[in-house]
Scaffold this active site. Structure first.
Site, PDB file in Angstrom:
ATOM      1  CG  HIS A  97      41.624  36.421  48.232  1.00 38.44           C
ATOM      2  ND1 HIS A  97      41.343  35.925  47.227  1.00 38.44           N
ATOM      3  CD2 HIS A  97      42.831  35.820  48.794  1.00 38.44           C
ATOM      4  CE1 HIS A  97      42.866  36.037  46.600  1.00 38.44           C
ATOM      5  NE2 HIS A  97      43.957  35.919  47.641  1.00 38.44           N
ATOM      6  CD  GLN A 102      34.141  36.491  42.672  1.00 37.44           C
ATOM      7  OE1 GLN A 102      35.010  36.374  41.573  1.00 37.44           O
ATOM      8  NE2 GLN A 102      34.142  35.258  43.343  1.00 37.44           N
ATOM      9  CG  ASP A 145      36.453  39.295  44.281  1.00 43.18           C
ATOM     10  OD1 ASP A 145      36.722  39.152  45.507  1.00 43.18           O
ATOM     11  OD2 ASP A 145      37.632  39.351  43.676  1.00 43.18           O
ATOM     12  CB  CYS A 165      42.837  37.248  43.222  1.00 39.09           C
ATOM     13  SG  CYS A 165      42.555  36.233  43.131  1.00 39.09           S
ATOM     14  CE  LYS A 192      36.097  27.988  51.330  1.00 41.66           C
ATOM     15  NZ  LYS A 192      36.092  28.030  49.954  1.00 41.66           N
ATOM     16  CG  HIS A 223      41.272  41.150  46.298  1.00 42.99           C
ATOM     17  ND1 HIS A 223      40.918  40.723  45.203  1.00 42.99           N
ATOM     18  CD2 HIS A 223      41.186  39.588  47.065  1.00 42.99           C
ATOM     19  CE1 HIS A 223      40.193  40.244  44.662  1.00 42.99           C
ATOM     20  NE2 HIS A 223      40.602  39.110  45.620  1.00 42.99           N
ATOM     21  NE  ARG A 236      34.740  31.408  39.982  1.00 43.63           N
ATOM     22  CZ  ARG A 236      34.830  31.314  41.462  1.00 43.63           C
ATOM     23  NH1 ARG A 236      34.179  31.110  41.449  1.00 43.63           N
ATOM     24  NH2 ARG A 236      35.607  32.629  41.619  1.00 43.63           N
TER      25      ARG A 236
END
Length: 656
Positions: free
Chosen positions: A526, A390, A392, A343, A480, A394, A372
């Site tokens: 997200h 991911q 991913d 992000c 979330k 946004h 991570r």
């Protein structure tokens, strides 16, 4: 949300105990009074409202399992009188207890402990609660160093510690035989079953491992023994069958058997490599998901794997998420971090030029690999790794567009998951904790949190899918929604997340030009659709037990000649299939024909085609399906069309 499966409240009409009140209902094993679980032996007063807890309910099963920990600890202390008792909580589907100063646990010792547990259960020992002062506890537990530590710290630092934490009293639970003698005791907050007899024969010890006191490697190493317990022997058997089926589907085992992926020690823990077959499945997944995103209005971007430290201070991830990130690298005094999220970099893309409200919602998307620093003890195959790719995105939108954008994302995600064969879901709404005790974990004002949570709550309700609340489970920057999917054997996996973020746009100074020409701050949403490709890959392996649907399978067709004389004929058919985009192999190994058939079955190939003399003479081929069914002498062109059409349909069912 109200749990519709909970029992109705009962008003107490006369003095007595819960045992008296529910004397005719043997399935009631505890009470809930003013929201707190209590023993059935609790004294009641007229006018009190109480809720009966059934042994088959989630709370009842937890109480059953916690009672089993006491029975197990008593059995262990029978064998090892000088044992040092640790903690013994219930966990999902079972329980465990930690022991010090005993022999290393073996399968034979496990059987002996279980045998003694059955004897204790059969005795029908009562569980009796007793309040005790700290001084009395220190005297009574003088020979139990771990329990003494819990008395001093009120359970602090021990996960699952069964001490009355934060209260004014400590409590012991005694096991009392029918003749009134106390045979065992433990420091515990309870509640427990009225009697060991109610444990019945629905329990079993399952495994053992090493553990550290309070989970700290600097502390003593203990022996941890696990078990499971259910309300009946039939329920236990059903659970054991589910576990056997789960073991058969274990993606780590199937990954090796099907040559999909591995975890080379040379790379380090939690870092997988995908082999050619696994690489095919992953590429098909990525191609499908990329195209779906583009069709749904997402713009594909790409960002670096590392960044200067300042970026993550700006985003707020440092220090809030520092423990989840790998230590920084140093470049001439400048620290760089491997990214643990995408992000912040997407924010820089948004910020790279002026934006107009006409561009919103702006949806940026990438397959971003993040890193991570998961602890080695929690790594588990592909479902918990340190390298996470991911899908991913946004979305940047005006506040008034947020609800529509979240609904768009929900519908898009559910559609994607269904495309891959997952069809049963529920939603989890994670919010800031309701009582405000952990507000320091979260950024933003009460008004921002209330507005964001209300948007997500309404979107979850509009989706018409079961929703459960998760107070305190929000990200530090906003609430979330998590999509929980059930697989083929009913297990639940947390997959997608949609997170409402009012924090990062402010921290990055993001703005757009509104209809009136003023600068306004966007809302950022997200969304990770699968969570991660690695984890979703592992889940799909287990969901399909390695038998991927034909459109996703690494090898879609295998041709098997009955004899060497038909090798060229098989190659001709394979060429026709390849020309139509089908992934096909011809088995030219030296194995006997029967073994070739077995190998195709073991490799879970969707279509096995057999060619012999009669097939060649007829310009045909014979099908053998994964079900074991066979369809003989199908004309080659028809066979090719049948396969191509089934793959093109993206059906998640085998051809029938």
């Amino acid at each position: 949300m109200v749990d519709e499966n909970r029992e109705a409240m009962v008003t107490v009409s006369e003095s007595g105990t819960g045992t008296d009140l529910f004397a005719e209902r043997k399935e009631v094993v505890a009470l809930r009074i003013d929201g707190e679980l209590r023993d059935l032996s609790t004294e009641l007063t007229p006018g009190q409202e109480v809720e009966p807890i059934l042994i088959t309910s989630p709370d009842g099963l937890n109480i059953l399992r916690h009672s089993c920990t006491h029975v197990m600890a008593q059995a262990v202390q029978d064998i090892f009188p000088d044992v040092n008792l640790g903690i013994g909580p219930f966990i999902e589907d079972g329980f465990y207890y930690d022991f010090g100063n005993i022999d290393s646990v073996t399968p034979e010792l496990l059987k002996e402990i279980e045998k003694r547990m059955k004897r204790i259960v059969k005795e029908g020992q009562r569980f009796e609660r007793r309040v005790i002062s700290e001084d009395e506890a220190r005297v009574e537990l003088a020979q139990q160093p771990y329990k003494l530590e819990l008395v001093t710290t009120k359970g602090g630092g021990a996960e699952g510690a069964s001490v009355e934490v934060g209260g004014a009293e400590l409590t012991m639970y005694d096991n009392i035989r029918r003749d009134g003698t106390r045979v065992w005791t433990d420091l515990c907050r309870g509640p427990h079953l009225p009697s060991t007899k109610l444990i019945g024969n629905g329990f079993a010890l399952t495994k053992f491992s090493a553990a550290y006191w309070k989970g700290d490697q600097d502390n003593d190493q203990l022996q941890r023994i696990y078990g499971t317990a259910w309300a009946s022997k039939d329920d236990l058997k059903a659970y054991q069958d589910r576990m056997a089926e789960a073991a058969r589907r274990d993606h780590r085992k199937l990954g090796a058997e099907l040559d999909l992926f591995s975890f080379p020690e040379e790379l380090g823990a939690g870092l997988p490599v995908f082999h050619p077959k696994g690489g095919i499945v992953r590429r098909v997944m990525e191609d499908y998901v990329r195209e779906a995103h583009i069709k749904s209005g997402f713009l594909y971007v790409s960002t670096p794997h590392i960044s200067r430290e300042d970026l993550f201070h700006t985003s707020g991830h440092l220090p809030y998420y520092a423990d989840g990130m790998f230590p920084p690298m140093d470049d001439e005094g400048q620290k760089y971090y491997m990214k643990a999220m995408n992000c912040p970099m997407h924010n820089l893309i948004f910020k790279s030029r002026g934006r107009s409200y006409r561009e919103l919602p702006l949806r940026l998307f990438e397959f971003g690999t993040v890193y991570r620093n998961e602890k080695s003890g929690v790594l588990q195959g592909l479902t918990r790794v340190r390298m996470i790719t991911q899908d991913d995105s946004h979305s940047y939108c005006m506040p008034e567009q947020a609800a529509d954008e979240i609904n768009h994302l929900l519908n898009f995600i559910l559609s994607l998951l269904r495309d891959f064969g997952l069809n049963e879901f529920y939603l989890e709404l994670s919010t800031r904790d309701e009582d405000g005790k952990k507000k320091d974990k979260f950024i933003g004002t009460d008004e921002q949190w209330e507005a964001a949570t209300e948007v997500l709550r309404k979107c979850a309700a509009d989706a018409g899918i079961e929703t459960v609340l998760d107070p305190g489970g929000a990200a530090f920057y906003g609430p979330k929604i998590s999509i929980q999917a059930r697989d083929a054997i009913g297990r639940t996996w947390q997959l997608s997340t949609i997170q409402y973020d009012f924090n990062q746009p402010e921290r990055f100074g993001l703005h757009y030009t509104g209809p009136d020409g003023s600068h306004q701050q966007p809302i950022m949403i997200h969304a990770a659709k699968f969570g991660s490709f690695e984890r979703f890959f592992g889940i799909l392996v287990e969901h399909y037990a390695g038998a991927f649907p034909a459109w996703l399978a690494p090898e879609q067709v295998r041709l098997i000649p009955v004899a060497e004389a038909f090798d060229d004929y098989c190659h001709e058919i394979a060429d026709k299939l390849r020309a139509r985009g089908v992934r096909v192999e011809v088995d030219l190994s030296d194995d006997r024909f029967g073994k070739k058939i077995r190998n195709a079955s073991k490799d879970k190939v969707p279509f096995t085609l057999i060619a012999g003399g009669d097939d060649k003479d007829a310009g045909a081929v014979s099908f053998r399906y994964r079900s074991g069914a066979q369809d003989n002498q199908v004309p080659v062109d028809e066979a090719v069309e049948r396969i191509v059409q089934h793959i093109a349909s993206h059906s998640n069912e085998d051809y029938a």
